[in-house]
Design an enzyme around this catalytic site. Sequence first.
Site, PDB file in Angstrom:
ATOM      1  CE  LYS A   1       0.662   8.523  -5.069  1.00 12.98           C
ATOM      2  NZ  LYS A   1       1.531   9.555  -4.466  1.00 12.98           N
TER       3      LYS A   1
ATOM      4  NE  ARG B   1       6.869  14.458  -1.212  1.00 13.76           N
ATOM      5  CZ  ARG B   1       6.757  14.569   0.120  1.00 13.76           C
ATOM      6  NH1 ARG B   1       7.818  14.642   0.862  1.00 13.76           N
ATOM      7  NH2 ARG B   1       5.570  14.614   0.678  1.00 13.76           N
TER       8      ARG B   1
ATOM      9  N   PRO C   1       4.706   3.015  -2.565  1.00 12.16           N
ATOM     10  CG  PRO C   1       3.436   1.672  -1.168  1.00 12.16           C
ATOM     11  CD  PRO C   1       4.602   2.608  -1.172  1.00 12.16           C
ATOM     12  CD  GLU C   2       5.371   6.419  -7.577  1.00  4.62           C
ATOM     13  OE1 GLU C   2       5.001   7.336  -8.315  1.00  4.62           O
ATOM     14  OE2 GLU C   2       6.515   5.935  -7.620  1.00  4.62           O
TER      15      GLU C   2
END
Length: 260
Positions: A59, A250, A2-3
Amino acid sequence: MPELPDVEGFREVLDGCGSGRCVQRVEVRDTGVLRGVSGQRLRREVEGQRLGRPWRHGKLLIVPFADELALVWHFGMTGELICAGADEPPVAHDRVVLTLDDERQLRYRDQRKLQGIRLTMNQSALARLLDRLGPDALDMTREDFVDLLAERRGAVKGVLMDQSLIAGLGNLLCDEILWRARVAPRRPARALGNTEARHVYTAMRGVLATATRAGCVPPRRNWLTGHRDDREPACPRCGRGLRARRVAGRRTVWCEHCQH
DNA sequence: ATACCTCCCTGTGGGC
DNA sequence: TGCCCACAGGGAGGTA
């Protein structure tokens, strides 16, 4: 994962399913997703409350009740918000279930429990959570965006990812935006020229607009995201092999030929 | 200011 | 076939 676009979708779920309804019952099936609140207190405070209009910042999804009480949801990497009928059996990862007064349920479903649900009792407690975040990515003006990049020494990907600078962009969005803007993720943000910084901004707006309509960063074959999990990922623009390595902590995928 | 580390958590997939 | 480990990604928080 979820972004901003996914959370915006959850906001719509909540708006359509829960807004204006009363919470009849709170069932905490796994306290592992509660942050700073016990299951007991969550039940005591929220049962009987009427759901106000949900809103989103980055978010975070915020659901206000009366008297400054608010639920603050963060979906981590695997979280989602489901609207279900009360007769549908819960699934393994339904961690918190709110039963509404019309026999429907809002379910916080989350496999990994990396983030979770908070309860804020007043405006200042909520403000403290929001103060950690930069402006929502959709609210940012081009001028502020360009200025921000110009004053940061770190990698542009890291700047986009940093929620305290810009709220809402996650790993997939950032890679997609930089690919579209043809900017290499490891470039120091302030090394970007004015034109390049504007390209990144334009790409961000474009990617967010499409992704928000889709409710996720769509894994389309003509998007980078549609290739990042391929066995031998190739750039959908030039056909050459994509690079993948860790940037800003990341996994980052980009095209060395298209992005400079 | 920024880079880099660990930890949180669980399911998956690769190597042996 | 089973076992182990790395990895995925959202963060917080600590150290250099």
